[in-house]
Motif scaffolding. Structure first.
Motif, mmCIF file in Angstrom:
data_model
loop_
_atom_site.group_PDB
_atom_site.id
_atom_site.type_symbol
_atom_site.label_atom_id
_atom_site.label_comp_id
_atom_site.label_asym_id
_atom_site.label_seq_id
_atom_site.Cartn_x
_atom_site.Cartn_y
_atom_site.Cartn_z
ATOM 1 N N GLY A 90 13.691 -67.199 -9.490
ATOM 2 C CA GLY A 90 14.830 -68.591 -8.825
ATOM 3 C C GLY A 90 14.683 -68.457 -7.359
ATOM 4 N N ASN A 91 14.751 -69.357 -6.767
ATOM 5 C CA ASN A 91 15.041 -69.743 -5.143
ATOM 6 C C ASN A 91 15.761 -68.557 -4.343
ATOM 7 N N ALA A 92 15.727 -68.544 -3.212
ATOM 8 C CA ALA A 92 16.934 -67.588 -3.038
ATOM 9 C C ALA A 92 18.332 -67.708 -2.842
ATOM 10 N N GLU A 93 18.965 -69.017 -3.447
ATOM 11 C CA GLU A 93 20.041 -69.475 -3.308
ATOM 12 C C GLU A 93 20.482 -69.008 -4.931
ATOM 13 N N ALA A 94 19.997 -69.505 -5.341
ATOM 14 C CA ALA A 94 20.660 -69.049 -6.874
ATOM 15 C C ALA A 94 20.215 -67.523 -7.570
ATOM 16 N N GLN A 95 19.782 -66.861 -6.401
ATOM 17 C CA GLN A 95 19.771 -65.404 -6.909
ATOM 18 C C GLN A 95 21.021 -64.782 -6.382
ATOM 19 N N ALA A 96 21.354 -65.407 -4.415
ATOM 20 C CA ALA A 96 22.122 -65.017 -4.148
ATOM 21 C C ALA A 96 23.843 -64.994 -4.810
ATOM 22 N N LYS A 97 23.534 -66.451 -5.799
ATOM 23 C CA LYS A 97 24.759 -66.526 -6.179
ATOM 24 C C LYS A 97 24.623 -65.814 -7.927
ATOM 25 N N ALA A 98 24.086 -65.800 -7.968
ATOM 26 C CA ALA A 98 23.795 -64.338 -8.945
ATOM 27 C C ALA A 98 24.255 -63.645 -9.304
ATOM 28 N N ILE A 99 24.196 -62.953 -7.750
ATOM 29 C CA ILE A 99 24.110 -61.697 -7.509
ATOM 30 C C ILE A 99 25.743 -61.405 -6.806
ATOM 31 N N GLU A 100 26.463 -62.223 -6.034
ATOM 32 C CA GLU A 100 27.774 -63.110 -6.004
ATOM 33 C C GLU A 100 28.640 -63.060 -7.266
ATOM 34 N N ASP A 101 28.502 -63.318 -8.707
ATOM 35 C CA ASP A 101 28.874 -63.812 -9.751
ATOM 36 C C ASP A 101 28.659 -62.291 -10.356
ATOM 37 N N LEU A 102 28.138 -61.787 -10.101
ATOM 38 C CA LEU A 102 27.795 -60.066 -10.964
ATOM 39 C C LEU A 102 28.965 -59.574 -10.223
ATOM 40 N N ILE A 103 29.085 -59.193 -8.908
ATOM 41 C CA ILE A 103 29.693 -58.648 -7.769
ATOM 42 C C ILE A 103 31.019 -58.152 -8.383
ATOM 43 N N GLN A 151 21.019 -62.626 4.206
ATOM 44 C CA GLN A 151 19.759 -62.878 5.295
ATOM 45 C C GLN A 151 18.079 -62.783 4.569
ATOM 46 N N GLY A 152 18.191 -63.362 3.742
ATOM 47 C CA GLY A 152 16.624 -63.259 3.348
ATOM 48 C C GLY A 152 15.514 -62.431 3.413
ATOM 49 N N LYS A 153 16.213 -61.762 2.952
ATOM 50 C CA LYS A 153 15.011 -60.160 2.941
ATOM 51 C C LYS A 153 14.948 -60.367 1.802
#
Length: 142
Positions: free
Chosen positions: A43-56, A106-108
């Motif tokens: 998944g793109n970085a935005e989707a990955q960040a959203k997935a982690i945000e939901d988890l947190i 941060q795009g890492k």
């Protein structure tokens, strides 16, 4: 116990005997697996960040819920050191997960196996140790 980065599956070995906690743990596993699948699928970085945000977000809700049960059940009154250690585990996990989230923002590049190995192992070990001890206490076992 080491479970690695594979998808998790709920089993009775993870049960605490407290319905509210067990239901939340099952939901955490589902959200964690959804995030894992997002990363596996590239998944793109935005989707990955959203997935982690939901988890947190759900994890923090769950930690608050557990800590309310500790307080209302008198856990800290009877076992103050255990309660403090349990809360410290929650805070340490939240800090580490937030650091992964920040790195994504941060795009890492985040190594999927490292990230989900950490998340999965932490969850399973916390549930099978600290949370099951809390379950025993709340069920009148100590």
């Amino acid at each position: 116990m080491k479970v690695g980065h594979q998808l998790l599956q709920w089993s009775d070995t993870l049960a605490t005997g407290i319905a509210r906690i067990d239901q939340q743990h099952q939901m955490l596993i589902n959200i964690l697996n959804d995030a894992n699948n997002c990363f596996r699928a590239g998944g793109n970085a935005e989707a990955q960040a959203k997935a982690i945000e939901d988890l947190i977000g759900y994890t923090i809700y769950h930690f608050d819920s557990e800590e309310e049960l500790m307080e209302s059940g008198g856990y800290g009154d009877r076992l103050p050191d255990d309660e403090k250690a349990h809360v410290r585990e929650h805070r340490a996990f939240a800090k580490a997960a937030t650091e992964y989230q920040l790195a994504l923002k941060q795009g890492k590049a985040i190594d999927h196996e490292t990230l989900f190995g950490f998340l999965n192992n932490w969850l399973v070990n916390h549930v099978m140790g600290t949370d099951q001890e809390l379950g025993k206490f709340l069920n009148g076992g100590c």
